[in-house]
Write an enzyme that holds these catalytic residues in place. Structure first.
Site, PDB file in Angstrom:
ATOM      1  N   HIS B  81       2.175 -33.253 -13.605  1.00  0.00           N
ATOM      2  CA  HIS B  81       2.659 -32.237 -12.845  1.00  0.00           C
ATOM      3  C   HIS B  81       4.068 -32.035 -13.057  1.00  0.00           C
ATOM      4  O   HIS B  81       4.460 -31.170 -12.683  1.00  0.00           O
ATOM      5  CB  HIS B  81       2.074 -32.229 -11.252  1.00  0.00           C
ATOM      6  CG  HIS B  81       2.917 -33.368 -10.385  1.00  0.00           C
ATOM      7  ND1 HIS B  81       2.243 -34.530 -10.130  1.00  0.00           N
ATOM      8  CD2 HIS B  81       3.957 -33.322  -9.930  1.00  0.00           C
ATOM      9  CE1 HIS B  81       2.869 -35.033  -9.270  1.00  0.00           C
ATOM     10  NE2 HIS B  81       3.921 -34.474  -9.119  1.00  0.00           N
ATOM     11  N   ASP B 112      -3.597 -36.458 -13.961  1.00  0.00           N
ATOM     12  CA  ASP B 112      -2.182 -36.321 -13.568  1.00  0.00           C
ATOM     13  C   ASP B 112      -1.086 -37.348 -14.285  1.00  0.00           C
ATOM     14  O   ASP B 112      -0.237 -37.933 -13.474  1.00  0.00           O
ATOM     15  CB  ASP B 112      -2.016 -36.319 -12.130  1.00  0.00           C
ATOM     16  CG  ASP B 112      -0.438 -35.603 -11.491  1.00  0.00           C
ATOM     17  OD1 ASP B 112       0.153 -35.171 -12.530  1.00  0.00           O
ATOM     18  OD2 ASP B 112      -0.503 -35.707 -10.411  1.00  0.00           O
ATOM     19  N   SER B 191       7.477 -38.667  -7.920  1.00  0.00           N
ATOM     20  CA  SER B 191       6.380 -38.383  -8.774  1.00  0.00           C
ATOM     21  C   SER B 191       6.692 -38.900 -10.138  1.00  0.00           C
ATOM     22  O   SER B 191       7.753 -38.433 -10.829  1.00  0.00           O
ATOM     23  CB  SER B 191       6.214 -36.725  -8.965  1.00  0.00           C
ATOM     24  OG  SER B 191       5.559 -36.492  -8.042  1.00  0.00           O
TER      25      SER B 191
END
Lengths: 502, 508
Positions: B81, B112, B191
């Site tokens: 992402h 992901d 992230s």
């Protein structure tokens, strides 16, 4: 006198806070004088009703008591809206002048047209009362009078001008001819309905007031006339349907495709409901209906009503004709024009895959080993709240919206669902089963709830096998355990178990 | 429904970001973190998100950043992402003023994860590669490195391992894999950053709960998932996860167990719904009792003993690859059987998956815009009529994909003299054009390219035909395109429907 009246207005305004704000917007129409008989042709109707909770079909809601002002009509009956008497448990009539009360019963009710006729238990209760005559159809611009009744029984009038006459929703998504009056009701006093009068004769019943309070929607005279005429012989048949869906023929591309000549107007038959009146008469999808009775039909599905002008054919079929009447159609099919006669009929709610309404009867259900089984209905879906059309399970809604196209093509009268599971030690592992469609029980197809009863009489290899359309597809119950589980449920949950024997 | 997960109860938020600025980075301190920080990178992206209501437009662009780390072979790992829909990616590392352009080498939206490569090999001077460790123990301490909001330099936080579970991955919205929950403060920008224990990588920070719902709940992708990704791409192509393609029903109920011929006990689940597009179709039957998978006994709740833990039986399949098989021991009508079943990816579930790195498919003809139903299209709808809700929600369960692998919707009518009477057909689903059944957008394109006097479009559940005159439609074409700034009349690539399903209905 005028001053006195204004003072009364002022007092009422002070008493009824919010409503008072509206009184300053009252239309400046002078009020029609009330005939001396006004009080004697009306009856206050108090109804206590109690509906069922379809998600817990053994249980009733709390009681609701509503009042309305009914109109006495010939034959010793009182006309009110059906919304008032749905799921009624006790009806009481009260005279406006003498405040005498008596219990009453429903003589005729039509939940589609939102009308009902009540009868006092003792006909003598109406002795000395004056019945309304039914008014002739009102024309646009006519002045109608709404009779409001104060708590003390005094009748007040509010005039309104008939500004539009067109199809409107009566109740339950049913469309009928509606009068719209520009007026406001300061003195509705929570009455569900009030009579609407024209030149001393009954012209309608109040359906609802618009949100702005400036428009009153009224059950129109033709609908009441149809209802009273139908009810007269004691064999109430209901409003008819023809059993087809139609679309407009305004699009020139569509007209050229179906070869409809210029200057020919009519409606395109999209679909003919199998087994319905139009189907039996030979009408086919793709036909163009040019004329109904003596009326030519416009490309958008309207006829020229002598009084109301362009009006939907829905009104023509449902209200200008009765069940059993033959409706003459002029039909255009592949370059030829020919007549077809459709013998109109009423479609009862139980003639739908998913019944659109159910009143005055407890919902049928079965409890089998803790599984609650019932037939899918719109009242069941409505339990999902005001926005049920978006919050109820989408696969169940789809059945409701597509009544004429049952999935898979098999003929099912109803959709039987496991609506929920009552947890007991025997249903461990099954407690999350809900809103599942039952397709077969013990190898037999299930098309209605009574099929389940019948199928339970013959277990397979010592078990009840219940097959579902959705995951987990199949579950089992032990017939020997059922009486035990049912006793447990009765004892612990106090839920009544309907007998399983057919 | 354990095999095909559909999101979760709470809104899981993803640490994707929009603001960018950078300060020059200075000096290192002498600490145990010193070598670790040489493995961490900051990733800047410019991405473009398509607008499904204007499908021919390139879409709006956003800037963002995330974290990443270096592993052996000069590879950089991060979350999918962070770099989804990216048009330009650049990297920054500690103690280096330069920005380096990077490219996505592999991207796995279902777990992901993404692998980047750097254009300029000089980037790797002075960096060190992280080694992959195992799944950290419950209650053990882990260190999270990355570039979360709140500052520009590398951030370090610590937490303990709170839970090891099988959960939904918010990026695709439909996939579930192993996750490790930690109580370290993980924030947007973390992230793709590494989670470290004993100097080794034990996870990739990727998602958390909003503070509105829960506190101190952060999730990382554990190494079994990372390792699977690295193995999958070893052949130069990412094939995605495989699945068994059925739902199972835990056999907790004593009556259900007896009816299926099982004694009381802890083992066995029942095969429930079997998906036509899934692996089990033709191999398993509804009502089969699964006893073991790859020789691991299956408990009645659908778990197996694996890695000194009780994990969902899916975890066995999770670690497999395209072309792999699974050995199932089952009981069918009282008879024990052993079945070796090849696995596949049950594509219809992609209907509900968030799509990235694809352009919206569409076709314009006769002043009508046709688009297939997808999660991006569905999310952009201003109103959701029941028919579309039904086709979207029940696509998998009611096997609507058998007739309509793509659900082709009339999504817009461009007002024009040729479309005056067509407004009422908006949000209709195309079933047929003239004599051709429409299974996909490509079928529709083919049908309209065939010359005809009339194109009669039949819609699902709507008996009124939509009639387009061939001549009028062709004449209006250029006028409508000019009027509405339509730069392209069709885009027929990027379907999630596999090629063999695009053609005709496969029969097994």
């Amino acid at each position: 006198m005028a001053n006195f009246k204004n003072m009364r207005l002022f007092l009422a305004a002070a008493l009824f806070g919010l409503i008072a704000a509206c009184s300053s917007f009252r239309p400046a129409l002078p009020e029609s004088p009330l005939p001396p008989s006004a009080q004697r042709s009306l009856m206050r109707v108090t109804v206590t009703s109690q509906g069922y909770i379809f998600h817990r079909p053994w249980q009733q809601r709390r009681t609701v008591t509503q009042t309305a002002i009914g109109a006495i009509v010939p034959g010793g009956r009182i006309l009110v809206t059906s919304t008032l008497v749905a799921d009624q448990r006790y009806i009481e009539l009260e005279t406006l002048d003498t405040q005498q009360r008596q219990a009453a019963r429903v003589a005729v009710v039509d939940y589609e047209a939102n009308l009902a006729l009540l009868e006092p238990m003792d006909p003598a209760f109406l002795a000395g009362r004056t019945a309304f005559e039914l008014a002739g159809d009102a024309a646009l611009g006519d002045r109608l009078t709404i009779w409001q009744v104060k708590p003390n029984g005094d009748v007040l009038s509010a005039d309104g001008q008939l500004t539009s006459v067109e199809l409107g929703i009566f109740s339950l998504d049913q469309f009928f001819l509606t009068y719209r009056l520009s007026s406001s009701l300061q003195y509705r006093f929570n009455n569900v309905t009030l009579p609407v009068v024209r030149e001393g004769a009954l012209a309608g019943l109040v359906l609802r007031q618009s949100a702005t309070g400036q428009t009153i929607e009224v059950v129109s005279t033709p609908v009441i006339r149809h209802f009273l005429a139908d009810a007269r012989d004691g064999q109430y048949a209901g409003f008819p349907t023809a059993g087809f869906h139609y679309g407009a023929t305004t699009d020139p591309q569509l007209r050229r495709y179906i070869g409809l000549p210029d200057g020919t107007s009519g409606i395109y038959v999209e679909k003919v409901i199998k087994g319905g009146p139009a189907d039996k008469s030979g009408l086919r999808a793709g036909d163009v209906i040019l004329q109904m009775g003596d009326y030519p039909i416009s490309n958008e599905g309207q006829f020229q009503d002598p009084l109301y002008g362009r009006t939907s054919v829905v009104h023509l079929i449902r209200t200008l004709y009765h069940v059993g009447d033959a409706l003459k159609l002029q039909v255009y099919r592949q370059g030829k024009t020919f007549p077809i006669q459709v013998v109109l009929d009423h479609r009862r709610p139980d003639q739908y895959l998913v019944p659109p309404y159910m009143f005055d009867q407890p919902p049928a259900y079965l409890i089998v080993g803790g599984l609650i089984l019932q037939e899918l209905s719109v009242p069941y879906l409505r339990e999902y709240g005001n926005d049920w059309a978006s919050t109820a399970p989408v696969d169940l809604l789809y059945y409701q919206q597509n009544q004429d196209y049952p999935n898979g093509g098999e003929q099912r009268e109803k959709i039987v669902i496991i609506s929920d599971t009552i947890p007991t030690s025997y249903s461990i592992g099954y407690e999350n089963l809900s809103n599942l469609v039952v397709t077969r029980v013990n190898g037999r197809n299930i098309g209605k709830l009574s099929d389940v009863r019948r199928a339970l009489a013959s277990p397979v290899s010592g078990f009840h096998k219940i097959e579902l359309q959705q995951h987990p597809k199949v579950i089992y119950l032990d017939p020997k355990e059922l009486p035990l589980i049912h006793q447990l449920i009765i004892k612990r949950y106090r839920i009544p178990i309907p007998p399983l024997t057919p | 429904m354990p095999i095909l997960k559909r999101g979760s109860l709470f809104t899981i938020w993803i640490f994707a970001l929009i603001i960018v600025w950078a300060l020059p980075d200075i000096g290192l301190a002498g600490s145990p973190i010193e070598s670790l920080r040489r493995s961490v990178v900051r990733i800047y992206t410019v991405s473009q998100t398509p607008d499904y209501s204007v499908p021919w437009d390139p879409g709006s662009s956003q800037e963002g950043w995330g974290s990443g780390f270096i592993i052996d072979g000069r590879r950089i790992l991060t979350n999918a992402h962070v770099v989804s829909n990216a048009r330009f990616i650049s990297l920054e590392k500690e103690n280096d003023a330069r920005r380096y352009e990077a490219r996505v080498k592999f991207i796995a939206h279902d777990c992901d994860l993404a692998m980047l490569e750097v254009v300029d090999a000089a980037f790797f001077q002075g960096t060190s590669a992280l080694k992959l460790g195992g799944v950290p123990a419950l209650d053990s301490v882990v260190t999270v490195l990355g570039y979360p909001i709140g500052g520009d330099r590398l951030s370090v936080t610590r937490g303990i391992v709170s839970r090891i579970d099988y959960r939904g991955y918010a990026h695709s919205g439909v996939d579930s894999h192993l996750v490790v929950q930690i109580d370290a403060a993980i924030n947007p920008g973390n992230s793709g950053g590494p989670v470290i224990q004993d100097g080794q990588l034990v996870g990739v920070a990727f998602q958390g709960f909003s503070g509105m719902v829960a506190q101190n709940v952060g999730y990382m992708i554990p190494t079994p998932v990372v390792t699977r990704f690295l193995q999958d791409v070893a052949d130069g192509h990412y094939d995605s996860y495989v699945d068994v393609g059925f739902q199972y029903f835990p056999l907790i109920n004593a009556t259900e167990r007896r009816a299926l011929g099982l004694g009381p006990g802890d083992y066995g689940v029942m095969v429930g719904e079997i998906f036509r597009a899934g692996a089990a179709y033709g191999y398993l039957q509804t009502g089969d009792v699964l006893l073991a998978i790859d020789n691991l006994p299956i408990f009645a709740d659908g778990r197996v003993a694996l890695d000194n833990d009780r994990l969902m039986l899916n975890e066995v399949v999770e670690r497999k690859f395209k072309g792999d098989t699974v050995l199932l021991e089952l009981m069918r009508q009282g008879q024990k059987k052993t079945i070796r079943m090849p696995l596949n990816t049950p594509w219809p579930y992609l209907m509900h998956a968030n799509q990235y790195d694809v352009r919206p498919r569409f076709y314009i003809f006769g002043g009508l815009l046709f688009q297939p139903l997808s999660s991006g299209f569905y999310a952009a709808l201003q109103s959701k009529p029941l028919l579309l809700r039904y086709y979207y929600t029940q696509f998998l369960e009611d096997e609507l994909y058998l007739k309509h692998p793509e659900v082709v919707v009339i999504s817009k009518v461009f007002p024009d003299a040729s479309t005056s009477y067509l407004e009422g057909f908006v949000y209709g689903i195309v079933d047929q054009v003239n004599d051709t059944k429409i299974r996909t957008l490509n079928d529709l394109a083919t049908a309209f390219e065939r010359p005809a006097e009339f194109y009669v479009i039949h819609l699902v559940d709507d008996p009124q035909p939509l009639v387009l005159e061939g001549k009028a439609a062709r004449e209006a074409r250029e006028r409508i395109s000019r009027q509405y700034g339509i730069t392209q009349e069709a885009y027929l690539e990027d379907s999630f429907v596999p090629p063999e399903w695009m053609k005709a209905q496969p029969e097994k």
